[in-house]
Design a protein around this motif. Structure first.
Motif, mmCIF file in Angstrom:
data_model
loop_
_atom_site.group_PDB
_atom_site.id
_atom_site.type_symbol
_atom_site.label_atom_id
_atom_site.label_comp_id
_atom_site.label_asym_id
_atom_site.label_seq_id
_atom_site.Cartn_x
_atom_site.Cartn_y
_atom_site.Cartn_z
ATOM 1 N N UNK A 38 -2.377 -3.581 3.789
ATOM 2 C CA UNK A 38 -3.231 -2.482 4.398
ATOM 3 C C UNK A 38 -2.315 -1.631 5.088
ATOM 4 N N UNK A 39 -2.574 -0.159 4.870
ATOM 5 C CA UNK A 39 -2.220 0.948 5.502
ATOM 6 C C UNK A 39 -0.594 1.232 4.971
ATOM 7 N N UNK A 40 -0.155 0.496 3.845
ATOM 8 C CA UNK A 40 1.190 0.575 3.378
ATOM 9 C C UNK A 40 1.465 0.503 1.820
ATOM 10 N N UNK A 41 0.443 0.415 1.463
ATOM 11 C CA UNK A 41 0.482 0.227 -0.100
ATOM 12 C C UNK A 41 0.830 1.556 -0.832
ATOM 13 N N UNK A 42 0.359 2.544 -0.517
ATOM 14 C CA UNK A 42 0.961 3.796 -1.157
ATOM 15 C C UNK A 42 2.500 3.952 -0.975
ATOM 16 N N UNK A 43 2.694 3.786 0.325
ATOM 17 C CA UNK A 43 4.202 4.015 0.539
ATOM 18 C C UNK A 43 4.988 2.826 -0.122
ATOM 19 N N UNK A 44 4.550 1.827 -0.181
ATOM 20 C CA UNK A 44 5.288 0.526 -1.213
ATOM 21 C C UNK A 44 5.467 0.752 -2.740
ATOM 22 N N UNK A 45 4.351 1.582 -3.030
ATOM 23 C CA UNK A 45 4.400 2.062 -4.483
ATOM 24 C C UNK A 45 5.356 3.120 -4.762
ATOM 25 N N UNK A 46 5.575 3.905 -3.736
ATOM 26 C CA UNK A 46 6.643 5.030 -3.796
ATOM 27 C C UNK A 46 7.854 4.565 -3.881
ATOM 28 N N UNK A 47 8.234 3.119 -3.322
ATOM 29 C CA UNK A 47 9.589 2.748 -3.259
ATOM 30 C C UNK A 47 9.968 2.281 -4.739
ATOM 31 N N UNK A 48 9.094 2.242 -5.548
ATOM 32 C CA UNK A 48 9.438 1.844 -7.102
ATOM 33 C C UNK A 48 9.450 3.123 -7.866
ATOM 34 N N UNK A 49 9.227 4.064 -7.415
ATOM 35 C CA UNK A 49 9.060 5.428 -8.235
ATOM 36 C C UNK A 49 10.349 6.048 -8.677
ATOM 37 N N UNK A 50 10.616 6.360 -9.676
ATOM 38 C CA UNK A 50 11.868 7.215 -10.157
ATOM 39 C C UNK A 50 12.086 8.326 -9.627
#
Length: 182
Positions: free
Chosen positions: A110-122
């Motif tokens: 909670x509160x970090x999911x979008x940022x965590x997804x960004x860490x796997x983006x090319x």
């Protein structure tokens, strides 16, 4: 509280130009930087929550900040951290290496999911992205907890440790930590 150690010898006459001194100066400014990119760390935090999958508490370490790709190749922020640093958690009787994870495969916090997804983006050359790279012990036996301190090392382009410090991040309670495959 931070404990610090420079790897290799440091010559006081040309202190300004040694890789160890440069890495320390960068980390003092919460920056991890090499030919491949840079990661400006805004916050390092242990997130503590409850994993409803196995009815156990779970803790993970997050590096939250902005990654900039300086290489000519596409790279993910979590991959940059894997190539640029090593990290381990220190328990009373042992220490365990930690792995970086990023992207949709990580647990939802909670509160970090979008940022965590960004860490796997090319990320393309010269582009930046805000992200949260997760570090966790590389064995499921210990994934519900972290040791009393975190050993963090910055590597040079040949993967040699050039700067090492101990991190003692604060813990933030985030409620449920959900498996994305549920």
């Amino acid at each position: 509280v931070i404990d610090t150690m420079l790897s290799g010898s440091v010559n006081n006459d040309n202190e300004q130009s040694t890789p160890s001194v440069i890495a320390k100066r960068n980390w003092d400014n919460k920056l991890i930087k090499n030919k491949g990119g840079s990661f400006k760390v805004d916050k390092v935090v242990i997130v503590s929550g409850y994993n409803p999958d196995n009815n156990r508490p779970r803790k993970q370490l997050l590096f939250i900040g902005t990654f900039k790709n300086r290489s000519r190749h596409v790279i993910q922020p979590a991959e940059f951290m894997t190539k640029s640093t090593t990290i381990s958690t220190v328990y009373k009787d042992t220490s365990l290496d930690m792995d970086y994870v990023g992207g949709a495969d990580g647990y939802r916090i909670k509160g970090y999911t979008k940022l965590m997804v960004n860490a796997g983006k090319n990320i393309l050359h010269n582009q930046s992205i805000q992200c949260a790279v997760v570090a966790q012990p590389d064995t499921t036996k210990y994934q519900h907890t972290l040791g009393s301190k975190i050993k963090f090392s910055i590597l040079d382009d040949e993967y040699n440790e050039i700067y090492t410090t101990n991190l003692y991040p604060e813990t933030e309670d985030v409620g449920d930590i959900i498996n994305p495959f549920d």
